[in-house]
Write a protein that holds these residues in place. Structure first.
Motif, PDB file in Angstrom:
ATOM      1  N   GLY A   1      -2.265  -4.376  19.338  1.00  0.00           N
ATOM      2  CA  GLY A   1      -1.431  -4.638  18.483  1.00  0.00           C
ATOM      3  C   GLY A   1      -1.047  -3.424  17.314  1.00  0.00           C
ATOM      4  N   LEU A   2      -2.165  -2.823  16.837  1.00  0.00           N
ATOM      5  CA  LEU A   2      -2.102  -1.815  16.241  1.00  0.00           C
ATOM      6  C   LEU A   2      -1.864  -0.121  16.749  1.00  0.00           C
ATOM      7  N   ILE A   3      -2.624  -0.123  17.639  1.00  0.00           N
ATOM      8  CA  ILE A   3      -2.636   1.096  18.319  1.00  0.00           C
ATOM      9  C   ILE A   3      -1.254   1.092  19.081  1.00  0.00           C
ATOM     10  N   ASP A   4      -0.835   0.426  19.931  1.00  0.00           N
ATOM     11  CA  ASP A   4       0.629   0.267  20.736  1.00  0.00           C
ATOM     12  C   ASP A   4       1.708   0.306  19.666  1.00  0.00           C
ATOM     13  N   GLY A   5       1.443  -0.562  18.766  1.00  0.00           N
ATOM     14  CA  GLY A   5       2.705  -0.656  17.768  1.00  0.00           C
ATOM     15  C   GLY A   5       3.094   0.267  17.012  1.00  0.00           C
TER      16      GLY A   5
ATOM     17  N   MET B   1      -6.826  -9.036  12.444  1.00  0.00           N
ATOM     18  CA  MET B   1      -5.914  -7.521  12.739  1.00  0.00           C
ATOM     19  C   MET B   1      -5.686  -7.263  11.371  1.00  0.00           C
ATOM     20  N   TYR B   2      -5.943  -6.237  10.732  1.00  0.00           N
ATOM     21  CA  TYR B   2      -5.315  -5.837   8.942  1.00  0.00           C
ATOM     22  C   TYR B   2      -4.849  -4.897   9.585  1.00  0.00           C
ATOM     23  N   LEU B   3      -3.146  -5.370   8.169  1.00  0.00           N
ATOM     24  CA  LEU B   3      -2.538  -3.965   8.141  1.00  0.00           C
ATOM     25  C   LEU B   3      -1.736  -4.171   6.823  1.00  0.00           C
ATOM     26  N   ARG B   4      -1.841  -3.264   5.993  1.00  0.00           N
ATOM     27  CA  ARG B   4      -1.801  -2.838   4.608  1.00  0.00           C
ATOM     28  C   ARG B   4      -0.021  -3.379   4.594  1.00  0.00           C
ATOM     29  N   LYS B   5      -0.081  -4.033   3.770  1.00  0.00           N
ATOM     30  CA  LYS B   5       1.396  -5.023   3.613  1.00  0.00           C
ATOM     31  C   LYS B   5       2.368  -3.588   3.601  1.00  0.00           C
ATOM     32  N   SER B   6       2.119  -2.568   2.731  1.00  0.00           N
ATOM     33  CA  SER B   6       3.133  -1.400   2.869  1.00  0.00           C
ATOM     34  C   SER B   6       3.086  -0.550   3.774  1.00  0.00           C
ATOM     35  N   ARG B   7       2.576  -1.015   4.867  1.00  0.00           N
ATOM     36  CA  ARG B   7       2.565  -0.058   6.161  1.00  0.00           C
ATOM     37  C   ARG B   7       3.074  -0.624   7.308  1.00  0.00           C
ATOM     38  N   VAL B   8       3.596  -2.342   7.138  1.00  0.00           N
ATOM     39  CA  VAL B   8       3.354  -3.074   7.517  1.00  0.00           C
ATOM     40  C   VAL B   8       4.901  -2.584   8.774  1.00  0.00           C
ATOM     41  N   HIS B   9       6.089  -1.492   8.119  1.00  0.00           N
ATOM     42  CA  HIS B   9       7.139  -1.331   9.341  1.00  0.00           C
ATOM     43  C   HIS B   9       6.665   0.240  10.072  1.00  0.00           C
ATOM     44  N   ASP B  10       5.080   0.790   9.997  1.00  0.00           N
ATOM     45  CA  ASP B  10       4.576   1.653  10.792  1.00  0.00           C
ATOM     46  C   ASP B  10       4.553   0.831  12.013  1.00  0.00           C
ATOM     47  N   ILE B  11       3.977  -0.877  12.266  1.00  0.00           N
ATOM     48  CA  ILE B  11       3.994  -1.012  13.447  1.00  0.00           C
ATOM     49  C   ILE B  11       4.980  -1.632  13.762  1.00  0.00           C
TER      50      ILE B  11
END
Length: 432
Positions: free
Chosen positions: A131-135, A270-280
Motif C-alpha cells: 500500500g505504501l509503495i504503490d500509493g 502499516m505506519y504512516l507519519r501523520k504529516s506525510r499522509v498525503h504523500d501516499i
C-alpha cells in the motif's frame, strides 16, 4: 462501547489502581516470576517460557522466520475469539467490533510508540508495504528508486512495478558480504551519490534472506539530507530486535504481528507519519473514505476479526518477558552455533559478529555451494539425516544460502545438534 471493551476497561482501571499491570495479572498464573532479572542463559527460566508453547516434536524446528506460533495463553484467547465471532456473526462485527478494533489499534500504537491515527492494521507486512509503495505519489517520470539484493521478493516486485506505474528507473545494489556496519552505510551512500535522481529507497531493517540488520537510522537521515524518502520493511525486526522505532526517524513502514510478537496469523501494521499522509494515495477501493486518514491507504476487505482481537493478549505475553530479554535470548541462541563455526573454512556465516548487524536469524552457505539446488539439498540433508528443519533462501547476489531461525522455545541442546551437524555437512558438500 461494546460489552467486551467496557469489561476490559473496568478491569484494567481496577488493576492499575491496585498497582498491578493488566499484562502481569492476566499472565501471572502461567508465566515465571522474576522476568526482568532473567539472563539469556538462564535455562531454568527459559524452559518455563518454552513450556508455554506446544511445538511439534517431529523435528528440531529452526525455521521460525515464516511466522511465529502462538503461546498457549494466546492460542486460548484466539480460540475464544473465534468462537465468539462465529457465534455472534455480523451482529457483533457490524456493531461492537469497531470499538474493539480501535482499542486494539491504540494498544498496538502504544507498543510501537506512535499515534493511533498513524497506523492501520493490515493482514501482514507485505500488504502494508504494498500500500505504501504503490500509493507513493511523489515520483515523477525519470526519477529513480533504490533497492538491494537482501530486500524481500514481494517488495522488490512492487518497486519494479514503479517503472510502469510512475515512470521510475529502478536501481538495485548488492549489500557487502561480509558486511560491516560502516560498509552497509557506505553502500547506500555510494548508490545515492552515483544516482542523483534517486527519490525513494527501500530499506529492509532485518533481512529475511541472511538476517543482516541494516543501520536504518543512519541511512534514513542520510537519505533525507539528499531529498530521498525511505520506506522501511520492519517485518522481521519489530519484536526480534531491541530498538525504539521512534528513534529511527522513519516516515513509512510495514510490520508483522504474527512473527516475533506471536499474534495469530493474519495481522500486520502499516505506519504512516501523520504529516506525510498525503504523500501516499488512498486505495481506490476506499472511495468516499476520509482522504486524510491512514486507514484510507489500505483496503483489506473482510479480515480475521478474531486474530485482531487476540493481538493485545500476544503483546501482553511478550511484554511480560520483555523485549531486551527476548532479543538477548534469540541472539544468545544464534551466537551459540554461528560464532564457533565462523572459523570453519568450509562454512560461510552470512551475518557478522557485530551485534548491531544481527538478531536471532542467521544464514549460512557451504563454500562453493551457491545455487538454489545446492542449498535445497543442504536443507534436505539437515532434515532427513539430523531431524533439523531449516529453509533455503535465494536472491542473495553472492549465492543462495540456508536460513536458521531459533525461537523462544528453542533449547541450547537443539542448537548444539545443529552445530554438530554443520561440520559434517560442510565436509561432505564443500567445494574449496
Amino acid at each position: 462501547m461494546s460489552t467486551i471493551s467496557r469489561r476490559m476497561m473496568m478491569k484494567a482501571a481496577g488493576l492499575m489502581a491496585a498497582g498491578v499491570t493488566p499484562a502481569a495479572s492476566r499472565l501471572g498464573a502461567t508465566m515465571p516470576q522474576g522476568t526482568k532479572a532473567a539472563g539469556p542463559d538462564d535455562e531454568a527460566y527459559w524452559a518455563k517460557i518454552a513450556a508455554q508453547y506446544d511445538v511439534t516434536r517431529e523435528v528440531i524446528q529452526l525455521e521460525n522466520g515464516n511466522w511465529g506460533i502462538m503461546a498457549k495463553p494466546v492460542l486460548a484467547t484466539y480460540e475464544r475469539a473465534v468462537e465468539r465471532v462465529n457465534r455472534e456473526n455480523s451482529f457483533y462485527t457490524r456493531r461492537g467490533f469497531f470499538t474493539d478494533y480501535h482499542a486494539v489499534r491504540q494498544r498496538v500504537a502504544a507498543a510501537l510508540g506512535v499515534g493511533a491515527d498513524e497506523i492501520v492494521l493490515t493482514r501482514n507486512a507485505t500488504e502494508a508495504l504494498q500500500g505504501l509503495i504503490d500509493g507513493y505519489n511523489k515520483l515523477r517520470p525519470g526519477d529513480a528508486v533504490l533497492t538491494a539484493d537482501l530486500d524481500y521478493d514481494s517488495m522488490l516486485g512492487c518497486f519494479d512495478g514503479l517503472k510502469a506505474r510512475r515512470g521510475a528507473q529502478v536501481v538495485r545494489i548488492a549489500l557487502p558480504e561480509p558486511a560491516t556496519y560502516q560498509g552497509v552505510i557506505d553502500a547506500y551512500a555510494q548508490a545515492f551519490a552515483a544516482n542523483p535522481k534517486i527519490r525513494l529507497v527501500l530499506l529492509t531493517h532485518l533481512s529475511h534472506r541472511t538476517g543482516l540488520v541494516v543501520p536504518v537510522r543512519e541511512i534514513v537521515a542520510m537519505a533525507r539530507a539528499r531529498g530521498i524518502d525511505a520506506i522501511v520493511d520492519a517485518a522481521h525486526s519489530w519484536g526480534q530486535l531491541d530498538f525504539n522505532f521512534a528513534d529511527l526517524g522513519v516516515d513509512f513502514a510495514g510490520f508483522n504481528l504474527h512473527k516475533w510478537w506471536g499474534a495469530p496469523l493474519g495481522v500486520g501494521v502499516m505506519y504512516l507519519r501523520k504529516s506525510r499522509v498525503h504523500d501516499i494515495d488512498p486505495d481506490p477501493a476506499n472511495e468516499g473514505s476520509a482522504s486524510d486518514s491512514v486507514a484510507a491507504r489500505i483496503h483489506t476487505g473482510t479480515s480475521d476479526f478474531a486474530a485482531m482481537l487476540t493481538v493485545p493478549r500476544a503483546l501482553d505475553f511478550q511484554e511480560v518477558i520483555g523485549t531486551p530479554q527476548r532479543a538477548a535470548r534469540l541472539r544468545y541462541l544464534r551466537d551459540r552455533w554461528a560464532e564457533p563455526l565462523r572459523t570453519l573454512d568450509a562454512l560461510q556465516v552470512l551475518t557478522p559478529s557485530d551485534p548491531r548487524l544481527h538478531g536471532g536469524i542467521t544464514s549460512f552457505r557451504i563454500r562453493g555451494r551457491v545455487t538454489p539446488a545446492d542449498n535445497i539439498a543442504v536443507a534436505k540433508t539437515l532434515l532427513d539425516e539430523f531431524g533439523i528443519f531449516t529453509v533455503h533462501r535465494t536472491g542473495v547476489q553472492a549465492g543462495a544460502c540456508v536460513r536458521v531461525t531459533p525461537a523462544l522455545f528453542t533449547s541450547p541442546e537443539q542448537i548444539d545438534r545443529l552445530a554438530a551437524a554443520l561440520p559434517i555437512l560442510a565436509k561432505r558438500f564443500a567445494q574449496i
